[in-house]
Design a protein around this motif. Sequence first.
Motif, PDB file in Angstrom:
ATOM      1  N   UNK A 172      -5.705  19.785 -17.307  1.00 19.72           N
ATOM      2  CA  UNK A 172      -6.861  20.540 -18.129  1.00 19.72           C
ATOM      3  C   UNK A 172      -7.675  21.581 -17.549  1.00 19.72           C
ATOM      4  N   UNK A 173      -8.685  22.153 -18.362  1.00 23.42           N
ATOM      5  CA  UNK A 173      -9.204  23.434 -17.539  1.00 23.42           C
ATOM      6  C   UNK A 173     -10.080  22.945 -16.448  1.00 23.42           C
ATOM      7  N   UNK A 174     -10.780  21.985 -16.482  1.00 25.40           N
ATOM      8  CA  UNK A 174     -11.511  21.454 -15.344  1.00 25.40           C
ATOM      9  C   UNK A 174     -10.852  21.644 -13.985  1.00 25.40           C
ATOM     10  N   UNK A 175      -9.825  20.966 -14.142  1.00 29.71           N
ATOM     11  CA  UNK A 175      -9.033  21.027 -12.954  1.00 29.71           C
ATOM     12  C   UNK A 175      -8.426  22.377 -12.417  1.00 29.71           C
ATOM     13  N   UNK A 176      -8.109  23.082 -13.521  1.00 33.44           N
ATOM     14  CA  UNK A 176      -7.644  24.630 -13.096  1.00 33.44           C
ATOM     15  C   UNK A 176      -8.932  25.235 -12.403  1.00 33.44           C
ATOM     16  N   UNK A 177      -9.930  25.162 -13.170  1.00 30.09           N
ATOM     17  CA  UNK A 177     -11.355  25.826 -12.378  1.00 30.09           C
ATOM     18  C   UNK A 177     -11.456  25.058 -11.409  1.00 30.09           C
ATOM     19  N   UNK A 178     -11.372  23.965 -10.845  1.00 29.79           N
ATOM     20  CA  UNK A 178     -12.000  23.350  -9.694  1.00 29.79           C
ATOM     21  C   UNK A 178     -10.931  24.005  -8.572  1.00 29.79           C
ATOM     22  N   UNK A 179      -9.658  24.032  -8.761  1.00 30.52           N
ATOM     23  CA  UNK A 179      -8.875  24.682  -7.969  1.00 30.52           C
ATOM     24  C   UNK A 179      -9.117  26.200  -7.579  1.00 30.52           C
ATOM     25  N   UNK A 180      -9.440  26.752  -8.746  1.00 25.83           N
ATOM     26  CA  UNK A 180      -9.730  28.183  -8.484  1.00 25.83           C
ATOM     27  C   UNK A 180     -10.996  28.349  -7.724  1.00 25.83           C
ATOM     28  N   UNK A 181     -12.189  27.655  -7.922  1.00 20.66           N
ATOM     29  CA  UNK A 181     -13.309  27.572  -7.470  1.00 20.66           C
ATOM     30  C   UNK A 181     -13.026  26.932  -5.716  1.00 20.66           C
ATOM     31  N   UNK A 182     -12.417  26.125  -5.538  1.00 22.31           N
ATOM     32  CA  UNK A 182     -12.105  25.630  -4.209  1.00 22.31           C
ATOM     33  C   UNK A 182     -11.341  26.769  -3.196  1.00 22.31           C
ATOM     34  N   UNK A 183     -10.336  27.473  -4.013  1.00 21.27           N
ATOM     35  CA  UNK A 183      -9.692  28.529  -3.280  1.00 21.27           C
ATOM     36  C   UNK A 183     -10.340  29.405  -2.913  1.00 21.27           C
TER      37      UNK A 183
END
Length: 166
Positions: free
Chosen positions: A41-52
């Motif tokens: 999902x989008x939350x997971x993709x966002x979370x990974x981009x945010x963390x990076x």
Amino acid sequence: MKLKKIKRLAAAGAAMLMTLSLAGCGAGSRSVKLGAAGVGGGYYAFSNAFAQMAVAADEDLEFEVKATAGSTANIRLLSDGYIDMAIAQADLVDAAYNGTGVTDKKRYRGYSAVASLYTEACQIVVRADSGIDSLDDLQGKKVSVGEEESGTQRNAEQILKMTGLV
């Protein structure tokens, strides 16, 4: 959500994240457990981009993006101290804080909002050949409401209840 938009949102929140992670997450720890949602999902993709982006801004930070059921689970996990940060739908955060949830009237506390990311839309999708043209046509049909403890599930239950289908 486009990757460019995700990166822009992550960059805007990175400064807030640094303050939050140093002041509140793990009392001085530089490790942050971030509750996302399902892997696809989008939350997971966002979370990974945010963390990076956060780690790129401060190499001493460590992020662990946690796959979860979604918003409702993230609020519970955050309140219980299992994660340090989470993404959750604003309406569900408010309902959890005030104890006005659809199925769970418990008040969840011990967290605060850092940023609003974007407005979410709720969509009801059926196959073109289903013969379903309105919410009323769902009467008697099997309906997927999303993963348990997800924002999708809570919103679907709210809509179905409002329309008298449950």
